[in-house]
Write a protein that holds these residues in place. Structure first.
Motif, PDB file in Angstrom:
ATOM      1  N   VAL A   4       2.813  -3.772  -9.541  1.00  0.00           N
ATOM      2  CA  VAL A   4       3.149  -2.369  -9.322  1.00  0.00           C
ATOM      3  C   VAL A   4       4.620  -2.281  -8.957  1.00  0.00           C
ATOM      4  N   THR A   5       5.381  -1.506  -9.730  1.00  0.00           N
ATOM      5  CA  THR A   5       6.811  -1.374  -9.471  1.00  0.00           C
ATOM      6  C   THR A   5       7.181   0.007  -8.950  1.00  0.00           C
ATOM      7  N   HIS A   6       6.243   0.959  -9.055  1.00  0.00           N
ATOM      8  CA  HIS A   6       6.487   2.287  -8.513  1.00  0.00           C
ATOM      9  C   HIS A   6       5.143   2.981  -8.317  1.00  0.00           C
ATOM     10  N   VAL A   7       5.149   3.999  -7.489  1.00  0.00           N
ATOM     11  CA  VAL A   7       3.975   4.837  -7.261  1.00  0.00           C
ATOM     12  C   VAL A   7       4.427   6.287  -7.238  1.00  0.00           C
ATOM     13  N   CYS A   8       3.467   7.210  -7.392  1.00  0.00           N
ATOM     14  CA  CYS A   8       3.769   8.643  -7.349  1.00  0.00           C
ATOM     15  C   CYS A   8       2.959   9.277  -6.231  1.00  0.00           C
ATOM     16  N   SER A  41      -1.094   3.697   0.437  1.00  0.00           N
ATOM     17  CA  SER A  41      -0.588   4.425   1.595  1.00  0.00           C
ATOM     18  C   SER A  41       0.849   3.986   1.833  1.00  0.00           C
ATOM     19  N   VAL A  42       1.755   4.956   1.875  1.00  0.00           N
ATOM     20  CA  VAL A  42       3.173   4.680   2.093  1.00  0.00           C
ATOM     21  C   VAL A  42       3.523   5.158   3.495  1.00  0.00           C
ATOM     22  N   ALA A  52      -0.180   7.823  -2.223  1.00  0.00           N
ATOM     23  CA  ALA A  52       0.424   7.732  -3.550  1.00  0.00           C
ATOM     24  C   ALA A  52      -0.544   7.026  -4.488  1.00  0.00           C
ATOM     25  N   LEU A  53      -0.315   7.199  -5.782  1.00  0.00           N
ATOM     26  CA  LEU A  53      -1.151   6.572  -6.802  1.00  0.00           C
ATOM     27  C   LEU A  53      -0.304   5.701  -7.712  1.00  0.00           C
ATOM     28  N   THR A  54      -0.904   4.613  -8.159  1.00  0.00           N
ATOM     29  CA  THR A  54      -0.270   3.795  -9.188  1.00  0.00           C
ATOM     30  C   THR A  54      -0.471   4.488 -10.537  1.00  0.00           C
TER      31      THR A  54
END
Length: 98
Positions: A4-8, A41-42, A52-54
């Motif tokens: 995972v390199t980013h989440v929204c 969770s961020v 956030a979601l992947t």
């Protein structure tokens, strides 16, 4: 599993999908509703978090919502099954279905 390199954030996903953020929060509140590691969770402070979601989580959520909206009956049943907030369910059911 890919790295995972980013989440929204859920708010961003809600805007992307044209959904109420409260609906998405209610769905992901139970982390069994999406695959393991789809919900992140961020920590934004010592006691503050943002959900956030992947990309996989977003895809699963889109598929879940699409399948639920096949008919009005399946949509209402989905809301009853996945959302514990009766007021939110009533508000969403009162909106015209897509």
């Amino acid at each position: 599993m890919a790295t995972v390199t980013h989440v929204c954030t859920l708010d961003y996903v809600a805007r992307m999908l044209g959904e109420a953020p409260e609906l998405l929060e209610a769905i992901v509140y139970n982390d069994d509703n999406l695959s393991y590691s789809a919900i992140i969770s961020v920590y934004t402070g010592q006691d503050d978090t943002v959900t956030a979601l992947t990309d996989d989580g977003i895809d699963e959520l889109k598929d879940m919502l699409r399948d639920a909206r096949i008919t009005t009956e399946t949509w209402h049943q989905f809301l009853d099954d996945f959302v514990d907030d009766a007021e939110l369910v009533a508000r969403i059911k009162a909106q015209s279905p897509r």
